[in-house]
Design a protein around this motif. Structure first.
Motif, PDB file in Angstrom:
ATOM      1  N   LYS A   1       0.821  -1.207   0.000  1.00 14.90           N
ATOM      2  CA  LYS A   1       0.000   0.000   0.000  1.00 14.90           C
ATOM      3  C   LYS A   1       0.861   1.265   0.000  1.00 14.90           C
TER       4      LYS A   1
ATOM      5  N   THR B   1      -3.279   4.897   3.029  1.00 13.22           N
ATOM      6  CA  THR B   1      -4.558   4.213   3.193  1.00 13.22           C
ATOM      7  C   THR B   1      -4.876   4.154   4.686  1.00 13.22           C
ATOM      8  N   ALA B   2      -6.130   3.945   4.971  1.00 14.39           N
ATOM      9  CA  ALA B   2      -6.547   3.721   6.363  1.00 14.39           C
ATOM     10  C   ALA B   2      -7.671   2.706   6.342  1.00 14.39           C
TER      11      ALA B   2
ATOM     12  N   ASP C   1      -7.471  -0.605   6.536  1.00 15.13           N
ATOM     13  CA  ASP C   1      -7.098  -1.724   5.654  1.00 15.13           C
ATOM     14  C   ASP C   1      -7.384  -1.407   4.186  1.00 15.13           C
ATOM     15  N   GLY C   2      -7.088  -0.188   3.808  1.00 13.94           N
ATOM     16  CA  GLY C   2      -7.202   0.184   2.404  1.00 13.94           C
ATOM     17  C   GLY C   2      -8.562   0.755   2.016  1.00 13.94           C
TER      18      GLY C   2
ATOM     19  N   LYS D   1       0.052   9.862  11.251  1.00 10.01           N
ATOM     20  CA  LYS D   1      -0.989   9.488  10.284  1.00 10.01           C
ATOM     21  C   LYS D   1      -2.405   9.542  10.844  1.00 10.01           C
TER      22      LYS D   1
ATOM     23  N   ARG E   1      -6.004   9.427   9.044  1.00 14.69           N
ATOM     24  CA  ARG E   1      -6.992   8.391   9.396  1.00 14.69           C
ATOM     25  C   ARG E   1      -8.310   9.022   9.841  1.00 14.69           C
TER      26      ARG E   1
HETATM   27  N1  ASP Z   1      -2.462  -0.248   7.357  1.00 16.89           N
HETATM   28  C1  ASP Z   1      -3.733   0.480   7.369  1.00 16.89           C
HETATM   29  C2  ASP Z   1      -4.434   0.290   6.022  1.00 16.89           C
HETATM   30  O1  ASP Z   1      -4.161  -0.627   5.365  1.00 16.89           O
HETATM   31  C3  ASP Z   1      -3.511   1.897   7.533  1.00 16.89           C
HETATM   32  C4  ASP Z   1      -3.292   2.381   8.939  1.00 16.89           C
HETATM   33  O2  ASP Z   1      -4.241   2.526   9.705  1.00 16.89           O
HETATM   34  O3  ASP Z   1      -2.145   2.655   9.214  1.00 16.89           O
HETATM   35  O4  ASP Z   1      -5.278   1.013   5.579  1.00 16.89           O
END
Ligand code: ASP
Ligand code: TMP
Length: 237
Positions: free
Chosen positions: A13, A35-36, A38-39, A214, A218
């Motif tokens: 990602k 992304t936030a 999980d995409g 982040k 988010r």
């Molecule tokens: N890893 C999370 C995503 O896949 C992003 C996050 O909350 O850091 O969106």
């Protein structure tokens, strides 16, 4: 270093990974994509790739000096770095010093509550399952890692916490929590991999409590680009 970059092996990602002429080394390219959930939420944070590449490399070098082995080999340019090739252990290793994020939701403890001792937490790295919370028995039973690997990872994760807390305190930033990933070298040695950045840590200004990570993206609060630049300026000048 006389290494040439070859085909892309993988795209995640936030980063792309390329093979190189050296079978033990890969090149990581840091993107601005964010992304936030999980995409589920997608966007970009201007120049995030530059900040995360440079910061992660600087922090990993400091951790190496403190005796924690990392994947860092050589920064090639603002967005590209040679790192040791590893097989990623499919665990998200989270250390928490202060309640925030999923901890507050799960435990009903208000954000900002300081813990008496740091908390170590594992998630199974699997986007389709939303990185479920697990304990080390799950990891052993499903052969995600051995007991010896979990012991090593635990030792390194707490050591990273102690070093990173100090490094951030020196620039007036409080380390709330962070996520690490570890990898296995061809001979099985466990080293710190992935990245350490405002994507993977919660950083709060120690004076104002302002969020410098982040979570701004988010939560749709805005100001993430400036926050990433601020962290880089404080740490790298
Ligand atoms: N890893 C999370 C995503 O896949 C992003 C996050 O909350 O850091 O969106
Ligand atoms: P959490 O409170 O959402 O579980 O996050 C704990 C820490 O892990 C926080 O510093 C942000 C980081 N993190 C990631 O690096 N990747 C992720 O996918 C998530 C959910 C959190």
């Amino acid at each position: 270093m006389n290494i040439t970059v070859k085909e892309q092996m993988y795209e995640g990602k936030a980063k792309q990974v390329f093979a190189t002429s050296d079978p033990e080394i890969v090149m990581v390219h840091y993107k601005d994509d964010a992304t936030a959930g999980d995409g589920e939420k997608k966007g970009t944070i201007h120049d995030k790739g530059i900040v995360n590449n440079r910061l992660s490399n600087a922090l990993m070098q400091k951790l190496e000096e403190a005796g924690i082995p990392t994947h860092f080999v050589e920064e090639i340019n603002d967005r590209d770095t040679f790192v040791k090739k590893v097989e990623i252990v499919p665990l998200e290793v989270i250390v928490r010093n202060v309640a925030a994020g999923h901890f507050t939701l799960r435990m009903g403890v208000p954000e900002g509550t300081e813990f008496k001792t740091p908390i170590l937490e594992f998630s199974y790295k699997n986007d389709d399952l939303h990185d479920p919370f697990i304990n080390h028995y799950y990891a052993l039973a499903l052969e995600l890692a051995t007991q010896e690997e979990i012991d090593t990872i635990t030792k390194y994760a707490f050591a990273v916490n102690e070093e990173l807390k100090k490094i951030m305190a020196d620039v007036n930033i409080k380390l709330i929590d962070f996520k690490l990933e570890f990898g296995r070298l061809a001979d099985g040695t466990i080293i710190l991999a992935d990245e350490i950045s405002p994507d993977t840590c919660r950083f709060w200004d120690a004076t104002t409590g302002e969020h410098l990570d982040k979570d701004l993206f988010r939560r749709g609060l805005g100001g993430e680009e400036a926050a990433y630049q601020e962290v880089m300026k404080r740490l790298l000048g």
